[in-house]
Design a protein around this motif. Structure first.
Motif, PDB file in Angstrom:
ATOM      1  N   SER A  31       0.944  -0.859   0.284  1.00 28.12           N
ATOM      2  CA  SER A  31       0.177  -0.202   0.332  1.00 28.12           C
ATOM      3  C   SER A  31       0.485   1.570   0.019  1.00 28.12           C
ATOM      4  O   SER A  31       1.828   1.050   0.161  1.00 28.12           O
ATOM      5  N   ILE A  32       0.611   2.368  -0.523  1.00 24.82           N
ATOM      6  CA  ILE A  32       0.908   3.816  -0.611  1.00 24.82           C
ATOM      7  C   ILE A  32      -0.059   4.757  -0.611  1.00 24.82           C
ATOM      8  O   ILE A  32      -1.396   4.844  -0.669  1.00 24.82           O
ATOM      9  N   THR A  33       0.565   5.327   1.373  1.00 25.35           N
ATOM     10  CA  THR A  33      -0.390   6.739   1.229  1.00 25.35           C
ATOM     11  C   THR A  33      -0.735   7.566   0.218  1.00 25.35           C
ATOM     12  O   THR A  33       0.461   8.017  -0.510  1.00 25.35           O
ATOM     13  N   ASN A  34      -1.662   8.829  -0.138  1.00 25.94           N
ATOM     14  CA  ASN A  34      -2.255   9.493  -0.764  1.00 25.94           C
ATOM     15  C   ASN A  34      -1.157  10.838  -1.032  1.00 25.94           C
ATOM     16  O   ASN A  34      -0.866  11.519  -1.980  1.00 25.94           O
ATOM     17  N   VAL A  35      -0.237  11.213   0.796  1.00 28.28           N
ATOM     18  CA  VAL A  35       0.134  11.824   0.457  1.00 28.28           C
ATOM     19  C   VAL A  35       1.766  12.540   0.545  1.00 28.28           C
ATOM     20  O   VAL A  35       2.745  12.894   0.317  1.00 28.28           O
ATOM     21  N   TYR A  36       2.081  11.900   1.709  1.00 28.75           N
ATOM     22  CA  TYR A  36       3.731  11.121   2.090  1.00 28.75           C
ATOM     23  C   TYR A  36       4.202  10.384   1.511  1.00 28.75           C
ATOM     24  O   TYR A  36       5.608   9.990   1.748  1.00 28.75           O
ATOM     25  N   LEU A  37       3.378   9.496   0.522  1.00 32.16           N
ATOM     26  CA  LEU A  37       4.176   8.132   0.233  1.00 32.16           C
ATOM     27  C   LEU A  37       4.123   7.556   1.093  1.00 32.16           C
ATOM     28  O   LEU A  37       5.365   6.620   0.706  1.00 32.16           O
ATOM     29  N   ASP A  38       3.723   7.118   2.007  1.00 31.04           N
ATOM     30  CA  ASP A  38       4.749   5.964   3.121  1.00 31.04           C
ATOM     31  C   ASP A  38       3.792   5.005   2.445  1.00 31.04           C
ATOM     32  O   ASP A  38       2.333   4.605   1.784  1.00 31.04           O
TER      33      ASP A  38
END
Length: 117
Positions: free
Chosen positions: A53-60
């Motif tokens: 998975s990848i987050t939308n803003v911080y690209l974690d």
């Protein structure tokens, strides 16, 4: 929401593939960049399982232990796309791979990955 995966295929163990997913058709002022994205997979006779998975803003990013160090998830918010780079593929990576827009009903139809010699 429309979600379309591509890039699957038949490869030999040790080879690489890059999956792509485009997600669009969001409503109520939301766009692709508002959503965390994930990849899941389902092998024959098994339950669907989380891959990355990848987050939308911080690209974690987050990975299943089974793919950590071999797979890399990334996204291009300008193109509404998320990618899964899969290196050093193993036969046990054989599955249908699905892209998912987290928090929604947005699943794609899947793209088949087969790793076999």
């Amino acid at each position: 929401i429309r979600v379309v995966e591509s890039g699957g295929g038949l490869v030999q163990p040790g080879e690489s593939l890059r999956l792509s997913c485009v997600a669009d058709g969001f409503t109520h002022g939301y766009t692709f960049r508002h959503y965390d994205m994930s990849w899941y997979r389902q092998a024959p006779g098994k339950e669907r399982e989380f891959v990355a998975s990848i987050t939308n803003v911080y690209l974690d990013t987050r990975y299943a232990d089974s793919v950590k160090g071999r797979f890399t998830i990334s996204r291009d918010n300008a193109r509404s796309k998320v990618y899964l780079q899969m290196d050093r593929l193993l036969p046990e990576d054989t599955a249908m791979y699905y892209c998912y827009v987290q928090g929604t009903a947005g699943w794609g139809q899947g793209t088949q990955v087969t790793v076999s010699s």
